[in-house]
Design a protein around this motif. Structure first.
Motif, PDB file in Angstrom:
ATOM      1  N   GLU A  76       0.305 -11.349  -1.446  1.00 23.36           N
ATOM      2  CA  GLU A  76       0.789 -12.029  -2.653  1.00 23.36           C
ATOM      3  C   GLU A  76       2.214 -11.606  -2.984  1.00 23.36           C
ATOM      4  OE1 GLU A  76      -2.079 -11.047  -5.625  1.00 23.36           O
ATOM      5  OE2 GLU A  76      -3.588 -12.466  -4.877  1.00 23.36           O
ATOM      6  N   TYR A  77       2.527 -10.346  -2.766  1.00 23.00           N
ATOM      7  CA  TYR A  77       3.843  -9.806  -3.119  1.00 23.00           C
ATOM      8  C   TYR A  77       4.952 -10.526  -2.362  1.00 23.00           C
ATOM      9  CZ  TYR A  77       7.211  -6.204  -4.503  1.00 23.00           C
ATOM     10  OH  TYR A  77       8.294  -5.537  -5.037  1.00 23.00           O
ATOM     11  N   LEU A  78       4.682 -10.892  -1.107  1.00 25.29           N
ATOM     12  CA  LEU A  78       5.676 -11.584  -0.300  1.00 25.29           C
ATOM     13  C   LEU A  78       5.426 -13.091  -0.236  1.00 25.29           C
ATOM     14  CD1 LEU A  78       6.426  -9.138   2.644  1.00 25.29           C
ATOM     15  CD2 LEU A  78       7.666  -9.490   0.530  1.00 25.29           C
ATOM     16  N   ASP A  79       4.556 -13.572  -1.134  1.00 24.09           N
ATOM     17  CA  ASP A  79       4.305 -15.010  -1.261  1.00 24.09           C
ATOM     18  C   ASP A  79       3.842 -15.623   0.063  1.00 24.09           C
ATOM     19  OD1 ASP A  79       4.149 -17.366  -2.720  1.00 24.09           O
ATOM     20  OD2 ASP A  79       6.224 -17.949  -2.310  1.00 24.09           O
ATOM     21  N   LEU A  80       2.889 -14.954   0.704  1.00 29.44           N
ATOM     22  CA  LEU A  80       2.376 -15.416   2.000  1.00 29.44           C
ATOM     23  C   LEU A  80       0.963 -15.990   1.906  1.00 29.44           C
ATOM     24  CD1 LEU A  80       3.577 -12.432   4.233  1.00 29.44           C
ATOM     25  CD2 LEU A  80       4.593 -14.715   4.098  1.00 29.44           C
ATOM     26  N   THR A  81       0.462 -16.150   0.691  1.00 30.03           N
ATOM     27  CA  THR A  81      -0.924 -16.580   0.509  1.00 30.03           C
ATOM     28  C   THR A  81      -1.213 -17.897   1.216  1.00 30.03           C
ATOM     29  OG1 THR A  81      -1.002 -15.455  -1.634  1.00 30.03           O
ATOM     30  CG2 THR A  81      -2.710 -17.095  -1.196  1.00 30.03           C
ATOM     31  N   ALA A  82      -0.293 -18.851   1.116  1.00 30.30           N
ATOM     32  CA  ALA A  82      -0.534 -20.183   1.681  1.00 30.30           C
ATOM     33  C   ALA A  82      -0.610 -20.173   3.207  1.00 30.30           C
ATOM     34  CB  ALA A  82       0.560 -21.146   1.218  1.00 30.30           C
ATOM     35  N   ILE A  83      -0.028 -19.166   3.839  1.00 30.51           N
ATOM     36  CA  ILE A  83      -0.021 -19.138   5.316  1.00 30.51           C
ATOM     37  C   ILE A  83      -0.796 -17.944   5.871  1.00 30.51           C
ATOM     38  CG2 ILE A  83       2.159 -20.396   5.479  1.00 30.51           C
ATOM     39  CD1 ILE A  83       3.527 -17.692   6.130  1.00 30.51           C
ATOM     40  N   GLN A  84      -1.579 -17.267   5.046  1.00 32.48           N
ATOM     41  CA  GLN A  84      -2.220 -16.026   5.491  1.00 32.48           C
ATOM     42  C   GLN A  84      -3.210 -16.235   6.630  1.00 32.48           C
ATOM     43  OE1 GLN A  84      -5.139 -14.156   2.786  1.00 32.48           O
ATOM     44  NE2 GLN A  84      -4.866 -15.923   1.435  1.00 32.48           N
ATOM     45  N   HIS A  85      -3.751 -17.433   6.784  1.00 31.84           N
ATOM     46  CA  HIS A  85      -4.722 -17.670   7.860  1.00 31.84           C
ATOM     47  C   HIS A  85      -4.097 -18.401   9.049  1.00 31.84           C
ATOM     48  CE1 HIS A  85      -7.794 -16.078   5.305  1.00 31.84           C
ATOM     49  NE2 HIS A  85      -7.576 -16.983   4.371  1.00 31.84           N
ATOM     50  N   LYS A  86      -2.780 -18.573   9.021  1.00 34.67           N
ATOM     51  CA  LYS A  86      -2.085 -19.140  10.166  1.00 34.67           C
ATOM     52  C   LYS A  86      -1.810 -18.050  11.193  1.00 34.67           C
ATOM     53  CE  LYS A  86       0.192 -23.226   8.319  1.00 34.67           C
ATOM     54  NZ  LYS A  86       1.463 -23.995   8.288  1.00 34.67           N
ATOM     55  N   TYR A  87      -1.728 -18.457  12.462  1.00 38.61           N
ATOM     56  CA  TYR A  87      -1.425 -17.503  13.520  1.00 38.61           C
ATOM     57  C   TYR A  87       0.088 -17.261  13.578  1.00 38.61           C
ATOM     58  CZ  TYR A  87      -6.209 -17.879  15.183  1.00 38.61           C
ATOM     59  OH  TYR A  87      -7.582 -17.820  15.274  1.00 38.61           O
ATOM     60  N   LEU A  88       0.454 -16.055  13.977  1.00 39.43           N
ATOM     61  CA  LEU A  88       1.864 -15.681  14.014  1.00 39.43           C
ATOM     62  C   LEU A  88       2.677 -16.614  14.902  1.00 39.43           C
ATOM     63  CD1 LEU A  88       1.622 -11.778  14.248  1.00 39.43           C
ATOM     64  CD2 LEU A  88       2.135 -13.151  12.233  1.00 39.43           C
ATOM     65  N   ASP A  89       2.082 -17.074  16.008  1.00 41.11           N
ATOM     66  CA  ASP A  89       2.841 -17.947  16.908  1.00 41.11           C
ATOM     67  C   ASP A  89       3.029 -19.364  16.354  1.00 41.11           C
ATOM     68  OD1 ASP A  89       0.311 -19.032  17.261  1.00 41.11           O
ATOM     69  OD2 ASP A  89       0.092 -18.360  19.333  1.00 41.11           O
ATOM     70  N   GLU A  90       2.449 -19.631  15.191  1.00 39.29           N
ATOM     71  CA  GLU A  90       2.641 -20.922  14.526  1.00 39.29           C
ATOM     72  C   GLU A  90       3.756 -20.867  13.483  1.00 39.29           C
ATOM     73  OE1 GLU A  90      -1.978 -22.552  14.639  1.00 39.29           O
ATOM     74  OE2 GLU A  90      -1.294 -21.409  12.900  1.00 39.29           O
ATOM     75  N   LEU A  91       4.327 -19.677  13.286  1.00 40.36           N
ATOM     76  CA  LEU A  91       5.284 -19.469  12.195  1.00 40.36           C
ATOM     77  C   LEU A  91       6.717 -19.433  12.702  1.00 40.36           C
ATOM     78  CD1 LEU A  91       3.431 -16.590  10.296  1.00 40.36           C
ATOM     79  CD2 LEU A  91       3.155 -19.062  10.005  1.00 40.36           C
ATOM     80  N   LEU A 116      11.142  -3.818  -3.204  1.00 45.38           N
ATOM     81  CA  LEU A 116      10.292  -2.745  -2.689  1.00 45.38           C
ATOM     82  C   LEU A 116      10.784  -1.382  -3.169  1.00 45.38           C
ATOM     83  CD1 LEU A 116       7.833  -2.824  -0.767  1.00 45.38           C
ATOM     84  CD2 LEU A 116       9.388  -2.391   1.123  1.00 45.38           C
ATOM     85  N   ALA A 117      12.095  -1.201  -3.160  1.00 44.58           N
ATOM     86  CA  ALA A 117      12.674   0.072  -3.602  1.00 44.58           C
ATOM     87  C   ALA A 117      12.680   0.179  -5.125  1.00 44.58           C
ATOM     88  CB  ALA A 117      14.094   0.221  -3.055  1.00 44.58           C
ATOM     89  N   HIS A 118      13.189  -0.834  -5.787  1.00 38.80           N
ATOM     90  CA  HIS A 118      13.417  -0.733  -7.234  1.00 38.80           C
ATOM     91  C   HIS A 118      12.139  -0.882  -8.064  1.00 38.80           C
ATOM     92  CE1 HIS A 118      17.935  -1.932  -6.637  1.00 38.80           C
ATOM     93  NE2 HIS A 118      17.615  -0.786  -6.057  1.00 38.80           N
ATOM     94  N   GLU A 119      11.217  -1.752  -7.619  1.00 42.12           N
ATOM     95  CA  GLU A 119       9.995  -1.974  -8.392  1.00 42.12           C
ATOM     96  C   GLU A 119       8.866  -1.042  -7.968  1.00 42.12           C
ATOM     97  OE1 GLU A 119       8.832  -6.063  -8.274  1.00 42.12           O
ATOM     98  OE2 GLU A 119      10.740  -6.798  -9.085  1.00 42.12           O
ATOM     99  N   MET A 120       8.754  -0.793  -6.650  1.00 38.17           N
ATOM    100  CA  MET A 120       7.656   0.034  -6.153  1.00 38.17           C
ATOM    101  C   MET A 120       8.088   1.477  -5.902  1.00 38.17           C
ATOM    102  SD  MET A 120       5.827  -2.777  -3.631  1.00 38.17           S
ATOM    103  CE  MET A 120       4.285  -1.886  -3.471  1.00 38.17           C
ATOM    104  N   LYS A 121       9.377   1.748  -6.157  1.00 33.50           N
ATOM    105  CA  LYS A 121       9.923   3.117  -6.102  1.00 33.50           C
ATOM    106  C   LYS A 121       9.779   3.768  -4.736  1.00 33.50           C
ATOM    107  CE  LYS A 121      11.107   2.718 -10.358  1.00 33.50           C
ATOM    108  NZ  LYS A 121      12.522   2.402 -10.655  1.00 33.50           N
ATOM    109  N   LYS A 122       9.954   2.969  -3.693  1.00 30.64           N
ATOM    110  CA  LYS A 122       9.940   3.505  -2.345  1.00 30.64           C
ATOM    111  C   LYS A 122      11.371   3.757  -1.867  1.00 30.64           C
ATOM    112  CE  LYS A 122       5.706   0.945  -1.282  1.00 30.64           C
ATOM    113  NZ  LYS A 122       4.808   2.117  -1.312  1.00 30.64           N
TER     114      LYS A 122
END
Length: 251
Positions: A121-136, A181-187
């Motif tokens: 969800e953080y990277l807005d990938l919900t719509a493609i989460q069940h797609k295969y990597l070679d389709e992207l 990732l750095a500023h909000e999640m403090k990494k």
């Protein structure tokens, strides 16, 4: 904090990294820049114990990296390398789930599934989460790899040239997420990057290498200077400000 003290690496007669020292702080994006062959990726690999160091020390939270147990280090430090050639066919969600391996050893719990869901969800990938990597597209695949790193849930994140072969749209998307990732999640996020303008816009600290040596290390406004960059890249630069951001042109 991760501290590098006088790291050196020699391959044959070539001193690829020469007594390089630096610090990576939580809550900040640190970009490592420099010409090809400057030792950027080798420095990052030594800092993550992927490549042995010939001399020097690496402290992760005040403990020398050689003293860390491999499983515990994987819960502290995540690395995304330049080449991510996945030969098996995985979906985005399956790829992201590999980030939980240091915790689950392949047996995902409900807690693991929750972390995976949040990373997607953080990277807005919900719509493609069940797609295969070679389709992207290349940019979508790179976001999936970064989501895997987020799911690993470490304090330190190393990304080696995450913008390779990406168009401007996906490069912007990835750099914005790196900054979040750095500023909000403090990494502490450390990026090896070639594009100076992306480094200038999205970094807090910039470290410049030339012939294996750290030749500049400081805040963006300290390093993104015409004379500093000209010395590093051996070509004239012009610096302009656009909406408060330093931008480079070269000729």
């Amino acid at each position: 904090m991760i501290q590098l003290e006088k790291l050196t690496k020699v391959f044959g007669d070539n001193r690829v990294v020469d007594t390089a020292s630096a610090e990576f702080e939580k809550g900040k994006v640190t970009s490592i820049i420099g010409p090809n062959g400057a030792g950027k990726s080798t420095l990052l690999s030594m800092a993550s114990r992927l490549v042995s160091k010939d001399q020097g020390l690496v402290f992760v939270d005040c403990k020398e990296i050689a003293e860390w147990d491999t499983k515990e280090l994987a819960k502290k430090l995540a690395v995304l390398r330049q080449s991510n050639n996945v030969t098996m066919r995985f979906t985005v969600r399956e790829m992201v789930s590999f980030g939980r391996f240091p915790y689950s050893q392949g047996k995902l719990t409900n807690e693991d599934e929750g972390v995976i869901e949040r990373a997607i969800e953080y990277l807005d990938l919900t719509a493609i989460q069940h797609k295969y990597l070679d389709e992207l597209s290349g940019g979508q695949r790179q976001l999936a790899y970064i989501a895997m790193v987020i799911a690993q849930d470490t304090d330190y994140v190393f990304l080696d040239e995450p913008l390779n072969n990406l168009d401007i749209k996906h490069s912007l998307q990835i750099m914005r997420n790196i900054q979040k990732l750095a500023h909000e999640m403090k990494k502490a996020v450390v990026v090896v990057i070639h594009d100076i303008n992306f480094a200038a816009c999205y970094s807090d600290i910039i470290i410049a290498l030339k012939q294996g040596k750290v030749v500049a290390n400081g805040r963006v406004e300290e390093v993104i200077q015409a004379d500093v960059l000209a010395e590093i890249y051996e070509t004239p630069f012009n610096i302009v400000e656009v909406n408060g951001q330093r931008m480079c042109t070269y000729y």
